[in-house]
Design an enzyme around this catalytic site. Structure first.
Site, short mmCIF file in Angstrom:
data_model
loop_
_atom_site.label_atom_id
_atom_site.label_comp_id
_atom_site.label_asym_id
_atom_site.label_seq_id
_atom_site.Cartn_x
_atom_site.Cartn_y
_atom_site.Cartn_z
CD GLU A 12 3.52 -1.22 20.73
OE1 GLU A 12 3.45 -1.99 19.76
OE2 GLU A 12 3.49 -0.01 20.62
CG ASP A 56 8.60 1.52 15.75
OD1 ASP A 56 9.34 1.95 16.68
OD2 ASP A 56 7.67 2.18 15.28
N GLY A 107 0.85 -1.19 0.00
CA GLY A 107 0.00 0.00 0.00
C GLY A 107 0.89 1.24 0.00
NE ARG A 108 -2.60 6.77 1.41
CZ ARG A 108 -3.81 6.26 1.56
NH1 ARG A 108 -3.98 5.12 2.21
NH2 ARG A 108 -4.87 6.88 1.08
CB ILE A 109 3.90 2.36 4.55
CG1 ILE A 109 3.12 3.46 5.29
CG2 ILE A 109 5.29 2.15 5.18
CD1 ILE A 109 2.76 3.14 6.74
NE ARG A 152 -1.35 -0.83 15.11
CZ ARG A 152 -0.93 0.35 14.66
NH1 ARG A 152 0.35 0.50 14.28
NH2 ARG A 152 -1.72 1.38 14.59
CB THR A 211 7.53 -0.21 10.73
OG1 THR A 211 7.39 -0.53 9.34
CG2 THR A 211 8.98 0.00 11.06
CG HIS A 248 4.25 2.06 18.04
ND1 HIS A 248 3.18 1.24 18.28
CD2 HIS A 248 4.01 2.62 16.81
CE1 HIS A 248 2.33 1.30 17.26
NE2 HIS A 248 2.82 2.12 16.36
CB ILE A 249 9.54 6.22 17.68
CG1 ILE A 249 10.73 5.27 17.49
CG2 ILE A 249 9.24 6.48 19.14
CD1 ILE A 249 12.06 5.84 17.93
CB ALA A 250 7.82 3.81 12.44
#
Ligand code: DGY
Length: 322
Positions: free
Chosen positions: A270, A265, A157-159, A241, A239, A288-290
């Site tokens: 979590e 990440d 997809g986008r990423i 889930r 990156t 979780h800082i991507a």
């Protein structure tokens, strides 16, 4: 004018945009997510029309029951696995998210994680901090180059698409991808090759990155059997889930050197980590800082606010989930 509950202070101009549009905000000013009880108690006051929520807020039947006045939840995230979308739909509650806002941030971060493992950056840093560096050594921390290697994208997809673009333009890598549907632009623009069968991608990739949403079809998509199909030199980057990867299986594979490394990440439970994960040298762990860039967090805040502004103006928000 609507009354909106903001479950935690978010950066960016979004909150001001909501105020400028005439809405009244109540913001949880504690620097932590609310507990389920606190969240439900706040909403059950019946005074809110909408909520600006975060991925750490579990929004389920209980929340919907305690908040009959809330007609819209605007999630400050691309992912929405924290929300029971089916239940929201049944009740006619609108759920919106922020796709596109963190595409570049997450893509760059994914590549940074992979490069960190390939070049052994964190291991080198730790080596120095431990006082072990006694001078140049031709055998020290030998890594690898990624030129001419194969990068496998799971999710295009986008990423995933932006990762492919950066790799194609900048790194000279061969790109293969798997998705539930073919992305012909990716093939045409970045020479990516479609793998209909995920196992083929897993077997052929030197680096595998995950860009899928979490749902029942993607939970443990990367499991023991699939990890065993990876090259012994493979690097896995997550990156997306945490639960997309079976964390216990990956720890065991890394302990037994079945693959070269794992950079993540996100975590299955979590913020807890599977036992043994942080003791491994061949992993890179980030909290979780991507998407944690100024640009992305601003854009997320603008989009989350716009979704609410549109809804309360009687128009359909740009990004509705479900
Ligand atoms: C998202 O947007 O879903 C990320 O995980 C947090 O930015």
């Amino acid at each position: 004018m609507a009354k909106i509950f903001v479950t935690r202070h978010v950066p960016g101009p979004g909150l001001q945009m909501l105020k400028d549009a005439g809405h009244e905000l109540k913001i949880n000013e504690e620097d932590r997510p609310l507990t389920e009880e606190e969240f439900n108690a706040e909403l059950s006051s019946g005074e809110y029309d909408g909520v600006l929520s975060l991925l750490t807020d579990k929004i389920d039947v209980k929340v919907f029951d305690s908040a009959p006045s809330v007609k819209v939840f605007s999630n400050y995230a691309v992912g929405f696995n924290n929300i029971d979308i089916g239940e929201a739909k049944k009740r006619g509650i609108v759920i919106s998210n922020t796709p596109g806002t963190s595409t570049n941030a997450v893509a760059e971060f994914t590549i940074a994680l992979a490069m960190n493992i390939a070049k052994r950056v964190d291991e080198g840093d730790q080596f120095i901090r431990d006082g072990k560096y006694k001078g140049w050594n031709p055998n020290l921390l030998i890594g690898e180059e990624i030129l001419n290697k194969t990068w496998g994208l799971i999710g295009a997809g986008r990423i995933g698409g932006r990762v492919a673009e950066i790799l194609h333009k900048g790194f000279g890598m061969k790109i293969i991808y798997h998705d539930i549907k073919r992305n012909e632009d990716l093939e045409k623009d970045f020479g990516a090759e479609f793998k209909e069968n995920i196992e083929d991608l897993i077997r052929e990739s030197d680096i595998i990155s995950l860009h899928v949403l979490l749902d029942e079809t993607t939970k443990h998509l990367i499991n023991k059997e699939r990890i065993e199909m990876m090259k012994k030199t493979a690097v896995l980057v997550n990156t997306s889930r945490g639960p997309v990867v079976d964390e216990v299986a990956i720890v065991s594979a890394l302990q037994n050197k079945k693959i070269r490394g794992f950079a993540t990440d996100v975590y299955e439970l979590e913020p807890s980590l599977a036992e043994g994960l942080k003791e491994l040298p061949n992993v890179v762990l980030t909290p979780h800082i991507a998407s944690a860039t100024e640009e992305a967090r601003n854009a997320m805040s603008v989009q989350a606010a716009e979704n609410l502004i549109e809804f309360f103006a009687g128009r359909e928000p740009k990004y509705i989930v479900g």
